[in-house]
Design a protein around this motif. Structure first.
Motif, PDB file in Angstrom:
ATOM      1  N   LYS A  38       0.852  -1.190   0.000  1.00  0.00           N
ATOM      2  CA  LYS A  38       0.000   0.000   0.000  1.00  0.00           C
ATOM      3  C   LYS A  38       0.889   1.240   0.000  1.00  0.00           C
ATOM      4  O   LYS A  38       1.696   1.436   0.914  1.00  0.00           O
ATOM      5  N   VAL A  39       0.735   2.068  -1.038  1.00  0.00           N
ATOM      6  CA  VAL A  39       1.526   3.285  -1.188  1.00  0.00           C
ATOM      7  C   VAL A  39       0.664   4.477  -0.782  1.00  0.00           C
ATOM      8  O   VAL A  39      -0.388   4.724  -1.372  1.00  0.00           O
ATOM      9  N   GLU A  40       1.116   5.216   0.223  1.00  0.00           N
ATOM     10  CA  GLU A  40       0.362   6.377   0.704  1.00  0.00           C
ATOM     11  C   GLU A  40       1.201   7.642   0.590  1.00  0.00           C
ATOM     12  O   GLU A  40       2.427   7.597   0.648  1.00  0.00           O
ATOM     13  N   PRO A  41       0.540   8.803   0.464  1.00  0.00           N
ATOM     14  CA  PRO A  41       1.267  10.073   0.508  1.00  0.00           C
ATOM     15  C   PRO A  41       1.707  10.363   1.936  1.00  0.00           C
ATOM     16  O   PRO A  41       1.247   9.705   2.887  1.00  0.00           O
ATOM     17  N   PRO A  42       2.578  11.345   2.123  1.00  0.00           N
ATOM     18  CA  PRO A  42       3.067  11.624   3.493  1.00  0.00           C
ATOM     19  C   PRO A  42       1.952  11.885   4.501  1.00  0.00           C
ATOM     20  O   PRO A  42       2.105  11.555   5.676  1.00  0.00           O
ATOM     21  N   GLY A  43       0.831  12.426   4.072  1.00  0.00           N
ATOM     22  CA  GLY A  43      -0.274  12.681   4.994  1.00  0.00           C
ATOM     23  C   GLY A  43      -1.156  11.481   5.245  1.00  0.00           C
ATOM     24  O   GLY A  43      -2.037  11.515   6.117  1.00  0.00           O
ATOM     25  N   GLY A  44      -0.974  10.414   4.486  1.00  0.00           N
ATOM     26  CA  GLY A  44      -1.764   9.209   4.669  1.00  0.00           C
ATOM     27  C   GLY A  44      -3.056   9.190   3.875  1.00  0.00           C
ATOM     28  O   GLY A  44      -3.518  10.217   3.365  1.00  0.00           O
ATOM     29  N   ASP A  45      -3.635   8.018   3.765  1.00  0.00           N
ATOM     30  CA  ASP A  45      -4.921   7.804   3.110  1.00  0.00           C
ATOM     31  C   ASP A  45      -6.031   8.486   3.922  1.00  0.00           C
ATOM     32  O   ASP A  45      -5.970   8.544   5.156  1.00  0.00           O
ATOM     33  N   PRO A  79      11.016  13.464  -7.419  1.00  0.00           N
ATOM     34  CA  PRO A  79      11.725  12.499  -8.268  1.00  0.00           C
ATOM     35  C   PRO A  79      12.059  11.205  -7.536  1.00  0.00           C
ATOM     36  O   PRO A  79      11.948  10.118  -8.100  1.00  0.00           O
ATOM     37  N   ALA A  80      12.471  11.308  -6.270  1.00  0.00           N
ATOM     38  CA  ALA A  80      12.839  10.103  -5.522  1.00  0.00           C
ATOM     39  C   ALA A  80      11.623   9.211  -5.292  1.00  0.00           C
ATOM     40  O   ALA A  80      11.714   7.984  -5.380  1.00  0.00           O
ATOM     41  N   GLY A  81      10.485   9.825  -5.000  1.00  0.00           N
ATOM     42  CA  GLY A  81       9.264   9.040  -4.802  1.00  0.00           C
ATOM     43  C   GLY A  81       8.844   8.338  -6.075  1.00  0.00           C
ATOM     44  O   GLY A  81       8.448   7.165  -6.057  1.00  0.00           O
ATOM     45  N   GLN A  82       8.932   9.026  -7.201  1.00  0.00           N
ATOM     46  CA  GLN A  82       8.572   8.421  -8.488  1.00  0.00           C
ATOM     47  C   GLN A  82       9.553   7.313  -8.853  1.00  0.00           C
ATOM     48  O   GLN A  82       9.152   6.269  -9.400  1.00  0.00           O
ATOM     49  N   LEU A 379      14.222  -2.993  -2.649  1.00  0.00           N
ATOM     50  CA  LEU A 379      14.429  -2.394  -3.973  1.00  0.00           C
ATOM     51  C   LEU A 379      15.829  -1.836  -4.150  1.00  0.00           C
ATOM     52  O   LEU A 379      16.163  -1.307  -5.210  1.00  0.00           O
ATOM     53  N   GLY A 380      16.666  -1.931  -3.097  1.00  0.00           N
ATOM     54  CA  GLY A 380      17.994  -1.334  -3.159  1.00  0.00           C
ATOM     55  C   GLY A 380      17.959   0.153  -2.951  1.00  0.00           C
ATOM     56  O   GLY A 380      18.902   0.861  -3.320  1.00  0.00           O
ATOM     57  N   LEU A 381      16.880   0.661  -2.349  1.00  0.00           N
ATOM     58  CA  LEU A 381      16.725   2.095  -2.086  1.00  0.00           C
ATOM     59  C   LEU A 381      16.554   2.281  -0.585  1.00  0.00           C
ATOM     60  O   LEU A 381      15.523   2.692  -0.098  1.00  0.00           O
ATOM     61  N   ASN A 382      17.619   1.987   0.163  1.00  0.00           N
ATOM     62  CA  ASN A 382      17.472   1.998   1.606  1.00  0.00           C
ATOM     63  C   ASN A 382      17.728   3.359   2.243  1.00  0.00           C
ATOM     64  O   ASN A 382      17.789   3.489   3.461  1.00  0.00           O
ATOM     65  N   ASP A 383      17.854   4.408   1.421  1.00  0.00           N
ATOM     66  CA  ASP A 383      17.994   5.761   1.952  1.00  0.00           C
ATOM     67  C   ASP A 383      16.584   6.342   2.105  1.00  0.00           C
ATOM     68  O   ASP A 383      15.888   6.533   1.110  1.00  0.00           O
ATOM     69  N   PRO A 384      16.115   6.643   3.308  1.00  0.00           N
ATOM     70  CA  PRO A 384      14.748   7.126   3.480  1.00  0.00           C
ATOM     71  C   PRO A 384      14.558   8.583   3.095  1.00  0.00           C
ATOM     72  O   PRO A 384      13.481   9.135   3.281  1.00  0.00           O
ATOM     73  N   LYS A 385      15.572   9.230   2.558  1.00  0.00           N
ATOM     74  CA  LYS A 385      15.446  10.642   2.167  1.00  0.00           C
ATOM     75  C   LYS A 385      14.891  10.761   0.757  1.00  0.00           C
ATOM     76  O   LYS A 385      14.617   9.785   0.081  1.00  0.00           O
ATOM     77  N   GLY A 386      14.758  11.970   0.311  1.00  0.00           N
ATOM     78  CA  GLY A 386      14.375  12.232  -1.071  1.00  0.00           C
ATOM     79  C   GLY A 386      12.945  11.849  -1.386  1.00  0.00           C
ATOM     80  O   GLY A 386      12.676  11.300  -2.436  1.00  0.00           O
TER      81      GLY A 386
END
Length: 392
Positions: A38-45, A79-82, A379-386
């Motif tokens: 489940k993919v949510e925006p920063p504010g949540g569903d 860009p990082a989220g996409q 996914l090999g994207l373990n940096d929580p930034k961006g």
């Protein structure tokens, strides 16, 4: 928290949907064994703010449509989220979204782009109206769809007032439609290796659902009568008051009707020509239901259950929802569970039984962003930034 042995084990689903329709469909797929993210925006569903709730972001509705999912937060405007979403898409079988077409295009999340990243992807978009219609960009909530599909008109014709059905019927019917549609596409994908776009327009879906019986006389050309299914549109077509409560008493066949009138001591009505065959009853449903209502108060609900049971007359006491969880019949369906953050709660089970591949409760509704770190690491994207949030 068990290993899935469901029929969809090994299928990955991206739940890029909000509120009820898409998330409910994704939950059904998860119940049957799919790995749902489940993919949510920063504010949540939006369901996270519904009441009641014990803790912020964990409303009752969220708990009821988001089990068996891993929850992550991505800012899809960044860009990082996409990039993270595209990585997810590369390994997914199904993506569900109810974003409006214009918003998807602006974010670069339209079918054409995602199918380039994964030609096997089944991309299901569900929104109020068809994308090739003038209404394509309009907002559509359940009430809008009920009105646009003719359901509110049916309520007006049946009851005299243009009420909404007191259930989010459009959302849930469309969720079921999404589920069987993407499963059909999955069969094709497994046979051919090809993905495809599946569009579920809510208004079209609910109109098709409603018109099964209500197209009625207009089924024929030229019409043999108006729309509206006679039995359902009869004015007294409702549950009836018994001596001590409410019940559905529904004498349906010739034999049912004759035995009903004999049971209430009205033998002359058992021979009434208005009710002797289906063709006569079709013209006189209102009269029949008025008589059922008139006689129902002569006995208690329990007495009616015995009377109807002995004569095979369709009958059911009216279930009070507050008592559903304590009803012995529903004991296997509404069970007690303990959420890691919300504590004890009632879990609505999966109603279908598979003899070899049962549905299971493996994950409770995730807290906002609970699995972000875990999934990004996969996914090999373990940096929580961006644009991504750390694990909750």
């Amino acid at each position: 928290m068990t290993t899935s042995h469901g029929p969809l084990t090994g299928v990955r689903v991206i739940d890029l949907a909000s509120v009820v329709m898409g998330p409910y469909a994704a939950q059904l797929l998860g119940d049957m064994g799919a790995d749902v993210i489940k993919v949510e925006p920063p504010g949540g569903d939006l369901t996270r703010i519904t009441r009641p709730q014990r803790n912020p972001g964990m409303g009752a509705l969220a708990l009821n449509v988001n089990r068996n999912k891993r929850g992550i937060v991505l800012d899809l405007k960044s860009p990082a989220g996409q990039e993270a979403l595209l990585k997810l898409v590369e390994g997914a079988d199904i993506l569900l979204t109810n974003m409006r077409p214009g918003a998807l295009r602006r974010l670069g999340l339209d079918y054409e782009r995602l199918a380039t990243a994964n030609p096997k992807l089944i991309y299901c978009n569900a929104q109020g109206f068809r994308t090739d219609s003038p209404q394509a960009g309009l907002a559509a909530y359940d009430e809008i769809v009920q009105a646009s599909s003719g359901l509110v008109d049916l309520m007006r014709r049946a009851t005299g007032t243009p009420d909404y059905v007191p259930s989010i019927l459009a959302d849930k019917v469309c969720a079921l439609t999404i589920t069987y549609s993407v499963l059909a596409a999955l069969v094709h994908q497994r046979a051919t290796g090809q993905g495809q776009q599946v569009e579920v327009p809510m208004t079209d879906t609910l109109l098709a659902f409603t018109m099964v019986e209500h197209l009625s006389g207009q089924t024929f050309e030229p019409p043999l009568g108006p729309t509206g299914f006679n039995r359902a549109m009869a004015k007294p077509h409702r549950a009836v008051r018994t001596k001590d409560g409410w019940a559905c008493i529904l004498p349906y066949t010739d034999k049912n009707i004759a035995q009903f009138f004999l049971a209430v001591g009205e033998p002359e009505l058992a021979a009434d020509e208005r009710f002797q065959d289906h063709e006569q009853r079709a013209r006189n449903y209102s009269a029949l239901y008025e008589l059922v209502e008139q006689f129902a108060v002569r006995h208690t609900t329990a007495e009616w259950q015995e009377i109807c049971g002995e004569r095979s007359i369709p009958f059911a006491p009216v279930l009070e929802l507050d008592e559903a969880a304590d009803n012995p019949y529903f004991e296997p369906l509404i069970t007690q569970a303990v959420h890691p953050t919300e504590g004890p709660y009632r879990q609505i089970g999966f109603p279908v039984r598979f003899s070899a591949t049962p549905a299971t409760l493996r994950e409770h509704c995730p807290t906002l962003g609970q699995h972000t770190g875990e999934v990004l690491a996969e996914l090999g994207l373990n940096d929580p930034k961006g644009g991504s949030a750390p694990a909750g």
